[in-house]
Design an enzyme around this catalytic site. Structure first.
Site, PDB file in Angstrom:
ATOM      1  N   ASP A 142       5.597   5.224  -1.939  1.00  0.00           N
ATOM      2  CA  ASP A 142       6.906   6.196  -1.963  1.00  0.00           C
ATOM      3  C   ASP A 142       7.904   5.473  -2.868  1.00  0.00           C
ATOM      4  O   ASP A 142       9.108   6.108  -3.055  1.00  0.00           O
ATOM      5  CB  ASP A 142       7.432   5.985  -0.528  1.00  0.00           C
ATOM      6  CG  ASP A 142       7.628   4.595   0.176  1.00  0.00           C
ATOM      7  OD1 ASP A 142       7.591   3.372  -0.597  1.00  0.00           O
ATOM      8  OD2 ASP A 142       7.832   4.705   1.336  1.00  0.00           O
TER       9      ASP A 142
ATOM     10  N   GLN B  53       0.972  -1.170   0.034  1.00  0.00           N
ATOM     11  CA  GLN B  53       0.167  -0.002   0.162  1.00  0.00           C
ATOM     12  C   GLN B  53       0.950   1.153   0.153  1.00  0.00           C
ATOM     13  O   GLN B  53       0.221   2.243  -0.019  1.00  0.00           O
ATOM     14  CB  GLN B  53      -0.989   0.199   1.373  1.00  0.00           C
ATOM     15  CG  GLN B  53      -1.890  -1.241   1.121  1.00  0.00           C
ATOM     16  CD  GLN B  53      -2.966  -1.201   2.540  1.00  0.00           C
ATOM     17  OE1 GLN B  53      -2.552  -1.965   3.319  1.00  0.00           O
ATOM     18  NE2 GLN B  53      -3.529  -0.364   2.490  1.00  0.00           N
TER      19      GLN B  53
ATOM     20  N   CYS C 111       1.566  15.928 -20.804  1.00  0.00           N
ATOM     21  CA  CYS C 111       1.975  14.785 -21.700  1.00  0.00           C
ATOM     22  C   CYS C 111       1.925  15.325 -23.034  1.00  0.00           C
ATOM     23  O   CYS C 111       1.495  16.326 -23.435  1.00  0.00           O
ATOM     24  CB  CYS C 111       0.806  13.837 -21.361  1.00  0.00           C
ATOM     25  SG  CYS C 111       0.545  12.671 -22.340  1.00  0.00           S
TER      26      CYS C 111
ATOM     27  N   SER D  34      -2.269  -2.546   9.473  1.00  0.00           N
ATOM     28  CA  SER D  34      -3.360  -2.544  10.475  1.00  0.00           C
ATOM     29  C   SER D  34      -4.533  -3.219   9.632  1.00  0.00           C
ATOM     30  O   SER D  34      -5.610  -3.429  10.278  1.00  0.00           O
ATOM     31  CB  SER D  34      -3.742  -1.610  10.947  1.00  0.00           C
ATOM     32  OG  SER D  34      -3.906  -0.269  10.327  1.00  0.00           O
TER      33      SER D  34
ATOM     34  N   CYS E 115       0.101  14.549 -25.307  1.00  0.00           N
ATOM     35  CA  CYS E 115      -1.394  14.904 -25.726  1.00  0.00           C
ATOM     36  C   CYS E 115      -2.062  16.000 -25.184  1.00  0.00           C
ATOM     37  O   CYS E 115      -3.155  16.345 -25.445  1.00  0.00           O
ATOM     38  CB  CYS E 115      -2.384  13.587 -25.297  1.00  0.00           C
ATOM     39  SG  CYS E 115      -2.724  13.787 -23.728  1.00  0.00           S
TER      40      CYS E 115
ATOM     41  N   CYS F 139      -4.886  10.847 -21.095  1.00  0.00           N
ATOM     42  CA  CYS F 139      -4.805   9.508 -21.900  1.00  0.00           C
ATOM     43  C   CYS F 139      -4.320   8.383 -21.188  1.00  0.00           C
ATOM     44  O   CYS F 139      -4.388   7.288 -21.693  1.00  0.00           O
ATOM     45  CB  CYS F 139      -3.893   9.887 -23.194  1.00  0.00           C
ATOM     46  SG  CYS F 139      -2.358  10.120 -22.676  1.00  0.00           S
TER      47      CYS F 139
ATOM     48  N   HIS G 152      -1.787   1.060  -4.260  1.00  0.00           N
ATOM     49  CA  HIS G 152      -2.367   2.525  -4.206  1.00  0.00           C
ATOM     50  C   HIS G 152      -1.611   3.268  -5.101  1.00  0.00           C
ATOM     51  O   HIS G 152      -1.561   4.457  -5.001  1.00  0.00           O
ATOM     52  CB  HIS G 152      -2.220   2.891  -2.759  1.00  0.00           C
ATOM     53  CG  HIS G 152      -3.233   2.397  -1.744  1.00  0.00           C
ATOM     54  ND1 HIS G 152      -3.361   2.399  -0.731  1.00  0.00           N
ATOM     55  CD2 HIS G 152      -4.466   1.586  -2.271  1.00  0.00           C
ATOM     56  CE1 HIS G 152      -4.482   1.468  -0.181  1.00  0.00           C
ATOM     57  NE2 HIS G 152      -5.061   1.145  -0.986  1.00  0.00           N
TER      58      HIS G 152
END
Ligand SMILES: [Zn+2]
Length: 195
Positions: free
Chosen positions: A49, A46, A99, A140, A101, A77, A66
């Site tokens: 970093d 999760q 980007c 947890s 696009c 895009c 995540h």
């Protein structure tokens, strides 16, 4: 039969930045060692970093559920690229790096309320449902649906361990609940598995 290792930042470890880093690094090296010994592993994290990407865990053995700060994603895009690309543009004075696009880049993390990447979730849950051993380390286990990996592995007959000092909703369900620091427990676990 992969033994997946679910690792996550422990929100309770606010004062333990260095410990947390050492623990995350230890989780990654456990996966590297077990993979090197020919075991089928999957590290589901999760953390956003980028630490696990840099730790040597093979990309195909890692699910960053995540998302990750180490990459950027186009808001138009959906293209992904290295964070350094946006960083260079920003340092050169571009207020909103874009980007090709025309869409603005954002960090490739999943914010609260944003859907998880279904393919990542599927990979994690599938590994939980087919593994021999599930280890939830430094989490947890309150964030769903990824915390469902634990009961899913149990129902499928896997051995299971929760390695965290805090209480979790699944403490009564697993074979082992161990509260000692991960930097101690993970090397011992690794030695035990490699027997
Ligand atoms: Zn784009």
């Amino acid at each position: 039969m992969p033994p997946p290792l679910a690792s996550a930042r422990n929100p309770g470890a606010a004062a333990g930045g260095v410990d947390e880093l050492a623990a995350a690094w230890r989780a990654a090296s456990t996966v590297v060692v077990l993979t090197g010994a020919g075991m089928s592993t999957l590290l589901v994290t999760q953390n956003v970093d980028g630490l696990h990407e840099r730790s040597g865990v093979p990309r195909e053995r890692l699910v960053t559920i995540h998302g990750t700060d180490a990459a950027i994603e186009c808001m138009e895009c959906g293209r992904r690229d290295e964070r350094a690309l946006a960083q260079r543009a920003w340092e050169a004075g571009v207020a909103v790096p874009r980007c090709s696009c025309g869409g603005p880049w954002k960090p490739a993390t999943i914010s609260f309320g944003q859907s998880l990447v279904q393919a990542d979730l599927h990979r994690a849950l599938e590994a939980a449902g087919t593994c021999d051993l599930l280890v939830a380390a430094g989490t947890s286990l309150v964030v769903g649906p990824i915390n469902e990996m634990v009961p899913l592995a149990r129902r499928a007959g896997a051995r299971s361990a929760i390695l965290t000092a805090s209480e979790t909703p699944f403490d009564q369900l697993v074979d082992w609940k161990i509260s000692r620091p991960l930097t101690e427990v993970l090397p011992a676990l690794c030695a035990l598995i490699l027997g």
